[in-house]
Structures are given as structure tokens and as C-alpha cells.
Design a protein around this motif. Structure first.
Motif, PDB file in Angstrom:
ATOM      1  N   ALA A   1       0.809  -1.222   0.000  1.00  0.00           N
ATOM      2  CA  ALA A   1       0.000   0.000   0.000  1.00  0.00           C
ATOM      3  C   ALA A   1       0.842   1.271   0.000  1.00  0.00           C
ATOM      4  CB  ALA A   1      -0.937   0.004   1.200  1.00  0.00           C
ATOM      5  N   GLU A   2       2.096   1.190   0.447  1.00  0.00           N
ATOM      6  CA  GLU A   2       2.934   2.388   0.506  1.00  0.00           C
ATOM      7  C   GLU A   2       3.454   2.837  -0.862  1.00  0.00           C
ATOM      8  OE1 GLU A   2       5.823  -1.029   1.553  1.00  0.00           O
ATOM      9  OE2 GLU A   2       3.726  -0.586   1.842  1.00  0.00           O
ATOM     10  N   LEU A   3       3.271   2.024  -1.896  1.00  0.00           N
ATOM     11  CA  LEU A   3       3.740   2.399  -3.225  1.00  0.00           C
ATOM     12  C   LEU A   3       2.808   3.424  -3.863  1.00  0.00           C
ATOM     13  CD1 LEU A   3       4.806  -1.056  -4.667  1.00  0.00           C
ATOM     14  CD2 LEU A   3       6.267   0.739  -3.743  1.00  0.00           C
ATOM     15  N   THR A   4       3.406   4.361  -4.577  1.00  0.00           N
ATOM     16  CA  THR A   4       2.639   5.390  -5.272  1.00  0.00           C
ATOM     17  C   THR A   4       2.783   5.198  -6.774  1.00  0.00           C
ATOM     18  OG1 THR A   4       4.498   6.930  -5.415  1.00  0.00           O
ATOM     19  CG2 THR A   4       3.138   7.030  -3.406  1.00  0.00           C
ATOM     20  N   ASP A   5       1.979   5.927  -7.537  1.00  0.00           N
ATOM     21  CA  ASP A   5       2.094   5.879  -8.994  1.00  0.00           C
ATOM     22  C   ASP A   5       3.483   6.306  -9.446  1.00  0.00           C
ATOM     23  OD1 ASP A   5      -0.452   4.895  -9.517  1.00  0.00           O
ATOM     24  OD2 ASP A   5      -1.337   6.896  -9.598  1.00  0.00           O
ATOM     25  N   ASN A   6       4.068   7.298  -8.771  1.00  0.00           N
ATOM     26  CA  ASN A   6       5.411   7.749  -9.131  1.00  0.00           C
ATOM     27  C   ASN A   6       6.446   6.648  -8.913  1.00  0.00           C
ATOM     28  OD1 ASN A   6       4.638  10.286  -9.959  1.00  0.00           O
ATOM     29  ND2 ASN A   6       5.039  11.230  -7.982  1.00  0.00           N
ATOM     30  N   ASP A   7       6.286   5.862  -7.859  1.00  0.00           N
ATOM     31  CA  ASP A   7       7.208   4.753  -7.607  1.00  0.00           C
ATOM     32  C   ASP A   7       7.142   3.723  -8.720  1.00  0.00           C
ATOM     33  OD1 ASP A   7       8.011   5.754  -5.083  1.00  0.00           O
ATOM     34  OD2 ASP A   7       6.303   4.779  -4.112  1.00  0.00           O
ATOM     35  N   LEU A   8       5.977   3.567  -9.295  1.00  0.00           N
ATOM     36  CA  LEU A   8       5.741   2.513 -10.281  1.00  0.00           C
ATOM     37  C   LEU A   8       5.749   3.019 -11.722  1.00  0.00           C
ATOM     38  CD1 LEU A   8       2.951   0.717  -8.259  1.00  0.00           C
ATOM     39  CD2 LEU A   8       5.294  -0.066  -8.597  1.00  0.00           C
ATOM     40  N   MET A   9       6.222   4.237 -11.935  1.00  0.00           N
ATOM     41  CA  MET A   9       6.259   4.788 -13.281  1.00  0.00           C
ATOM     42  C   MET A   9       7.327   4.061 -14.091  1.00  0.00           C
ATOM     43  SD  MET A   9       6.585   8.725 -14.615  1.00  0.00           S
ATOM     44  CE  MET A   9       6.399   9.251 -12.958  1.00  0.00           C
ATOM     45  N   PHE A  10       6.905   3.439 -15.175  1.00  0.00           N
ATOM     46  CA  PHE A  10       7.812   2.686 -16.036  1.00  0.00           C
ATOM     47  C   PHE A  10       8.058   3.496 -17.292  1.00  0.00           C
ATOM     48  CE2 PHE A  10       8.840  -0.396 -19.321  1.00  0.00           C
ATOM     49  CZ  PHE A  10       9.819  -1.131 -18.702  1.00  0.00           C
ATOM     50  N   LEU A  11       9.259   4.036 -17.409  1.00  0.00           N
ATOM     51  CA  LEU A  11       9.626   4.812 -18.583  1.00  0.00           C
ATOM     52  C   LEU A  11      10.598   3.997 -19.429  1.00  0.00           C
ATOM     53  CD1 LEU A  11      10.266   8.267 -16.895  1.00  0.00           C
ATOM     54  CD2 LEU A  11       8.230   7.549 -18.127  1.00  0.00           C
ATOM     55  N   GLU A  12      10.467   4.106 -20.720  1.00  0.00           N
ATOM     56  CA  GLU A  12      11.353   3.403 -21.639  1.00  0.00           C
ATOM     57  C   GLU A  12      12.807   3.713 -21.295  1.00  0.00           C
ATOM     58  OE1 GLU A  12      11.956   0.637 -24.335  1.00  0.00           O
ATOM     59  OE2 GLU A  12       9.941   1.387 -23.991  1.00  0.00           O
ATOM     60  N   GLY A  13      13.619   2.688 -21.140  1.00  0.00           N
ATOM     61  CA  GLY A  13      15.024   2.859 -20.831  1.00  0.00           C
ATOM     62  C   GLY A  13      15.323   3.157 -19.369  1.00  0.00           C
TER      63      GLY A  13
END
Length: 61
Positions: A22-34
Motif C-alpha cells: 500500500a505504501e507504493l505510489t504511482d510515481n514509484d511505479l512509473m515505467f519509462l522506456e530505458g
């Protein structure tokens, strides 16, 4: 786990991770190419897991 596997169903995996940690945020999980390693590093720090533990968690989702 390779980048193609991670990208293929990332939205689904992201939802499962947020439910499990639950402590994870969208920013933590942002997957950017490379930027896979950068994202995994953020997750390691936030969750206090090793790289191997994190890969195991992701592979079981």
C-alpha cells in the motif's frame, strides 16, 4: 524477467503491487522506456528488498 515481459502487462502488475504494498505510489511505479533499472531501484529502496527479492515478487504476480 526482461523488459518486454515487464512492459507487456505492466498496468496489471502495477495494480497488484499497489494492492500488496500500500505504501507504493504511482510515481514509484512509473515505467519509462530505458528507465527500468531506475524504477526497480526506487522499488528496492521503498520496499527494503534486494534486487533478487524484487524480481521474485514481480515474477509471482
Amino acid at each position: 524477467m526482461n523488459t518486454t515481459e515487464l512492459k507487456g502487462n505492466w498496468n496489471e502488475q502495477k495494480g497488484k503491487l499497489k494492492k500488496k504494498f500500500a505504501e507504493l505510489t504511482d510515481n514509484d511505479l512509473m515505467f519509462l522506456e530505458g528507465k527500468k533499472d531506475e524504477m526497480l531501484g526506487r522499488l528496492q529502496i521503498k520496499l527494503g528488498k534486494t534486487k533478487d527479492e524484487l524480481h521474485k515478487i514481480l515474477s509471482t504476480l
